[in-house]
Design a protein around this motif. Structure first.
Motif, mmCIF file in Angstrom:
data_model
loop_
_atom_site.group_PDB
_atom_site.id
_atom_site.type_symbol
_atom_site.label_atom_id
_atom_site.label_comp_id
_atom_site.label_asym_id
_atom_site.label_seq_id
_atom_site.Cartn_x
_atom_site.Cartn_y
_atom_site.Cartn_z
ATOM 1 N N PRO A 130 0.820 -1.210 0.000
ATOM 2 C CA PRO A 130 0.000 0.000 0.000
ATOM 3 C C PRO A 130 0.859 1.267 0.000
ATOM 4 C CG PRO A 130 -0.875 -1.595 1.554
ATOM 5 C CD PRO A 130 0.440 -2.134 1.088
ATOM 6 N N LEU A 131 0.473 2.211 -0.827
ATOM 7 C CA LEU A 131 1.211 3.471 -0.938
ATOM 8 C C LEU A 131 0.936 4.340 0.282
ATOM 9 C CD1 LEU A 131 2.951 5.418 -2.615
ATOM 10 C CD2 LEU A 131 0.842 6.196 -3.735
ATOM 11 N N LYS A 132 2.009 4.780 0.919
ATOM 12 C CA LYS A 132 1.885 5.635 2.091
ATOM 13 C C LYS A 132 2.733 6.883 1.877
ATOM 14 C CE LYS A 132 1.328 5.265 7.072
ATOM 15 N NZ LYS A 132 1.328 4.332 8.219
ATOM 16 N N ILE A 133 2.116 8.052 2.028
ATOM 17 C CA ILE A 133 2.793 9.323 1.783
ATOM 18 C C ILE A 133 2.665 10.203 3.012
ATOM 19 C CG2 ILE A 133 2.867 11.405 0.355
ATOM 20 C CD1 ILE A 133 1.626 9.792 -1.921
ATOM 21 N N TYR A 134 3.787 10.796 3.417
ATOM 22 C CA TYR A 134 3.794 11.822 4.448
ATOM 23 C C TYR A 134 4.199 13.140 3.791
ATOM 24 C CZ TYR A 134 3.845 8.093 7.992
ATOM 25 O OH TYR A 134 3.542 7.003 8.771
#
Length: 435
Positions: free
Chosen positions: A118-122
């Protein structure tokens, strides 16, 4: 054209409460390091420039239709009209060129991300939330359905007012809400990140490095050792600099990483000889990106498998404050931009922003990832690196990942490519050849 801030500044109303917040109030009774003074001037919860300032970041109701503008003159007139209409301090590039600026960032992530997880962006310092919304829009429209449906986007924002604005911006698209979260906290505080996250993720920092606190070091002449600068009040309650031997651990680590290049931009040019320095003694001042070091130390500790995208100013014109990598301190007076000759003039009503030395940024990034502690392999000429990094001019980044045709005027002038020549993108991704 060279920009001094995110874009050309326009008129805005000054907060009268902030005007009464003098540098003597920031310093207080106890001496403080310069980085703490800068942090208070920018982020104090009541008087800081970004904390309760009325509308410092502008939001456009709709995208600019560049293809309908004749050229540069028409664009500048339109921009001036927007500033007067919104009565704000600045429009960020991601706002001026929405959605295309953020779309390019989203495309760069899609091309290199491991989509099997899963793509996770901060995003650190998410501004008005425009970047987050546009990236979510792009993923919804262009990424495989499973990528958008499972992705998470988190803004880490120190300003409560901007955090609320980000929630409102994302809320314009109902399906984005389940994928978005904003955490109102200091991104440099390791304890607020919780347990180490080992899964791959992305960290975005747009115009963040320029507002991170810096420390100042001083030497009375070329042959003298560096001393750290502290601020304290004298008997007349005036703030003055005090020089002490280097003892602060963050300053020491930063100087160790920078090495002999601390005030030598030519990278490798030898320092002036001691003989000449005795004949022509000259004091030295240098600004150290200790705020950047602290942030990257935190990020590498909390997110060891992060991929990083950072964009900022590589240099700033018209800087009159002394020292290598010195900041521009600018405020508003009667609707006009006023530059200050001293960083001590920052009283909560002034922006303090620094140029980013991207060569040093790369060096700090490698050091924080553990590169400096790696042992050379037998027969290897260089230590192993844990990161693969590249620095690109903003125009080169946009031409590679974006759609520059969307921001081109009728006569071929393109403000996205032509007006941001003093900005760069830094990309850093983990490598897997460290064993």
């Amino acid at each position: 054209m060279v920009l001094r801030a995110a874009v050309v500044l326009s008129s805005s109303k000054l907060c009268s409460k902030a005007l009464r917040f003098y540098s003597t109030d920031i310093v207080g009774a106890n001496p403080m390091l310069v980085r703490n003074f800068i942090h208070s001037a920018l982020y104090h919860p009541e008087h800081g420039y970004f904390s309760k300032r009325s509308g410092p970041v502008g939001v456009l109701e709709s995208s600019i239709r560049f293809n309908q503008l004749e050229g540069r003159s028409a664009y500048m007139k339109y921009l001036d009209k927007l500033y007067k209409m919104h009565d704000i301090s600045w429009f960020t590039p991601v706002e001026l060129f929405k959605p295309w600026y953020a779309y390019a960032i989203a495309e760069s992530i899609l091309r290199t991300a491991n989509l099997s997880v899963p793509l996770k962006i901060y995003e650190i310092g998410g501004g008005s939330g425009t970047c987050a919304k546009c990236i979510l829009d792009y993923m919804m429209l262009n990424a495989p359905p499973k990528v958008y449906s499972s992705m998470k986007y988190t803004c880490v924002e120190i300003s409560p007012s901007l955090a609320q604005k980000q929630r409102e911006t994302i809320g314009e698209v109902q399906t984005h809400l389940s994928k978005f979260n904003v955490e109102c906290r200091d991104a440099t505080d390791r304890s607020r990140w919780g347990k180490k996250e080992t899964q791959p993720c992305w960290v975005i920092m747009l115009e963040v490095l320029d507002n991170l606190p810096h420390d100042l070091v001083y030497a009375p002449n070329q042959a003298s050792t560096w001393m750290e600068v502290w601020l304290q009040k004298d008997n007349d309650s005036q703030v003055s600099e005090v020089y002490k031997p280097i003892q602060d651990s963050l300053i020491s680590r930063c100087m160790e990483i920078i090495g002999t290049d601390i005030d030598d931009p030519s990278r490798g040019r030898k320092f002036i000889s001691n003989i000449v320095s005795r004949i022509f003694p000259k004091s030295r001042r240098a600004w150290l990106p200790t705020g950047c070091l602290k942030l990257l130390e935190t990020l590498h500790s909390a997110l060891p498998n992060m991929s990083l995208i950072a964009s900022d100013f590589s240099y700033l014109p018209d800087v009159t404050i002394g020292g290598d990598r010195a900041p521009l301190v600018s405020s508003k007076k009667d609707g006009k931009t006023v530059d200050h000759s001293s960083y001590l003039d920052a009283k909560g009503d002034a922006d303090i922003f620094f140029p980013t030395d991207f060569w040093l940024l790369e060096r700090i990034d490698h050091a924080c990832s553990g590169f400096s502690n790696q042992i050379k392999k037998p027969g290897a000429f260089k230590p192993l690196k844990k990161r693969r990094t590249i620095t690109l001019d903003s125009a080169a980044f946009m031409e590679e990942f974006g759609l520059p045709v969307k921001t081109r005027t009728k006569d071929g002038y393109n403000p996205l490519l032509d007006d941001f020549r003093n900005t760069k993108f830094y990309l850093s991704v983990p490598t897997h050849n460290t064993k």
